[in-house]
Structures are given as C-alpha cells and as structure tokens.
Motif scaffolding. Sequence first.
Motif, short mmCIF file in Angstrom:
data_model
loop_
_atom_site.label_atom_id
_atom_site.label_comp_id
_atom_site.label_asym_id
_atom_site.label_seq_id
_atom_site.Cartn_x
_atom_site.Cartn_y
_atom_site.Cartn_z
N ALA A 48 0.77 -1.25 -0.03
CA ALA A 48 0.02 -0.06 0.06
C ALA A 48 0.64 1.10 0.08
O ALA A 48 1.95 1.45 0.46
CB ALA A 48 -0.76 -0.03 1.16
N GLU A 49 0.42 2.31 -0.57
CA GLU A 49 1.21 3.62 -0.78
C GLU A 49 1.22 4.31 0.38
O GLU A 49 2.44 4.88 0.96
CB GLU A 49 0.31 4.35 -1.68
N VAL A 50 0.15 4.16 1.13
CA VAL A 50 0.09 4.86 2.65
C VAL A 50 -0.29 3.84 3.67
O VAL A 50 -1.66 3.13 3.22
CB VAL A 50 -0.58 6.23 2.60
N LYS A 51 0.47 3.57 4.55
CA LYS A 51 -0.22 2.81 5.87
C LYS A 51 -0.14 3.64 7.22
O LYS A 51 0.73 4.20 7.46
CB LYS A 51 0.82 1.53 6.09
N ILE A 52 -1.14 3.52 7.65
CA ILE A 52 -1.52 4.17 9.01
C ILE A 52 -1.91 2.96 10.13
O ILE A 52 -2.76 2.09 9.76
CB ILE A 52 -2.54 5.21 8.99
N ILE A 98 -3.66 12.56 9.24
CA ILE A 98 -3.55 11.50 8.02
C ILE A 98 -3.51 12.07 6.64
O ILE A 98 -2.80 11.62 5.86
CB ILE A 98 -4.65 10.39 8.15
N LYS A 99 -4.38 13.48 6.41
CA LYS A 99 -4.36 13.92 5.28
C LYS A 99 -2.96 14.62 4.93
O LYS A 99 -2.44 14.45 3.62
CB LYS A 99 -5.29 14.90 5.27
N ASP A 100 -2.06 14.92 5.90
CA ASP A 100 -1.05 15.47 5.50
C ASP A 100 0.05 14.49 5.16
O ASP A 100 0.80 14.85 4.09
CB ASP A 100 -0.39 15.98 6.89
N ILE A 101 -0.22 13.40 5.79
CA ILE A 101 0.98 11.97 5.29
C ILE A 101 0.62 11.89 4.12
O ILE A 101 1.34 11.28 3.01
CB ILE A 101 0.47 10.89 6.47
N ILE A 102 -0.85 11.63 3.60
CA ILE A 102 -1.25 11.28 2.18
C ILE A 102 -0.89 12.18 1.07
O ILE A 102 -0.33 11.87 0.18
CB ILE A 102 -2.74 10.97 2.11
N ILE A 103 -1.14 13.47 1.37
CA ILE A 103 -0.79 14.57 0.39
C ILE A 103 0.61 14.57 0.14
O ILE A 103 1.12 15.11 -1.13
CB ILE A 103 -1.47 16.00 0.88
N LYS A 104 1.59 14.23 1.13
CA LYS A 104 3.01 14.33 0.81
C LYS A 104 3.38 13.29 -0.02
O LYS A 104 4.75 13.28 -0.58
CB LYS A 104 3.74 14.20 2.10
#
Length: 226
Positions: free
Chosen positions: A139-143, A214-220
Amino acid sequence: MSIMRIAIDGPASSGKSTVAKILADELNMIYVDTGAMYRALTYMALKNGVDITNQTELVDLIHSIKISFERTKGGQHVKVNGDYITEQIRRSDVTAAVSTVAAHPYVRNELVKQQRLMAADQSVVMDGRDIGTVVFPDAEVKIYLNASVEERAMRRHKENVEKGMESSLEELTKEIKERDHKDMTRKVSPLKQAEDAILVDTTSLSIKEVVGKIKDIIIKHEKYSN
Ligand code: DC
C-alpha cells in the motif's frame, strides 16, 4: 492521481472507520470497511445456524452470499444479497462471535480476495486489522491508529448513551481488552503494526485532528499529485 491504497489498521474502537469514511469522502476514494465484511459473514452464519467453528461451512456460506456496500451521505450501508444489514451487524451477539469467524485462515483468504478485487482499479481507503500487513503489503500509505483501552471504551460508552442504549463502561472495557487479545494473538494475520506503517495515537485527539494528520501524510506522498 494514479491509484492509491490507503491502509488503516488498528484495534477495536480506535476510530478507524470514522476517520476512514471522512478521508474517503474528502479525497474522493472508495471506502472499504473490512470489519463489516467479517461481521456480515458472522451475522449470516448466526442467522442460518452455521457452526462458526466449522471453517468449511463458513467458506461455503461465503460462496453463497454477496456482501456489498452502498455509499450514503456521510456514511455507508452494508448489504448481503441486496438486503440492508447495517444495524444488525453491530449487535452484541455478532460482536461476540466475529473474532472466532475471523480466526479461520480459509475464511480470511476468501474475504481478502474480495477486498483486493474491490481496489483493483480504483483508489481506496480500507480499514481493518491486516490491511497493511496482508491485504496490501505494498500500500502507498499505511497508518496504524491506536488509543488507550480506557479512551476507546469511553468512546463506545458515549456512542451507546447518545443512541439511548444501555451501556456499562466496565463491560465495554472488558470486551475491548478481550477483543484486542483475540485479534493480536490469533495465528493467522494477527493485528500488528506493519513495519512501514505510521503510528497515529488518537488518545485525546479530536476526529478532525486525526483526519488532518493523516491527510498531511497522504498529500505528501508522491503518487498523490501524479
Ligand atoms: O473493526 P470491527 O470491530 O468492525 O471488526 C470486527 C472483527 O473483525 C474484529 O474483532 C476483528 C475482525 N477483523 C479482522 O480480523 N480483520 C480485518 N481486516 C477486519 C476485522
């Protein structure tokens, strides 16, 4: 934006589905609540007298039903064979039985296949226990969302009270501890933070603050703007 998979894992009542739903809406992605899929199967097993300790019977049941989601304003409905079961799958008998159902390896294989298909050609926010470790290890982003047991029990308690339901904080604390233990110690796909997942502790954070983080993490992420 090319296809992105946002995996959100964490223990019961850590705020995953609330946050995942908002993120999917704001980022225009689909939302898949994998816990609801295990619950839908459990509900159908209880309703049809299927033995939840019998893996073969459960796999046969999966093949005879169709679990789907329907987006609504601010939420989503869960359906089995076209019937709405959104409320039924939150019942306490389903909650008590779902960990047993989710511990069967072949049951997991079947539902994981369906989860991967749902995200085959579109961006997705998917929440559960094994999304970053098993369903989409790439996955591109994992939280990984976490919060103290006390805070999680208190959140559930407040929700119940708001809905006018009877609620015992002590009982809820016990139930959450038991479910954590079962989810984290089962042999197949136990709940654990993927090595490359970013930990977000939601204790004493508002929903808005968690979504913002989380949005900050995704947008980066490089894929977000491509
Ligand atoms: O998130 P939830 O409480 O609705 O999940 C219900 C149960 O399903 C939970 O106790 C563990 C199981 N589950 C799982 O094993 N794997 C997932 N990806 C999602 C949920």
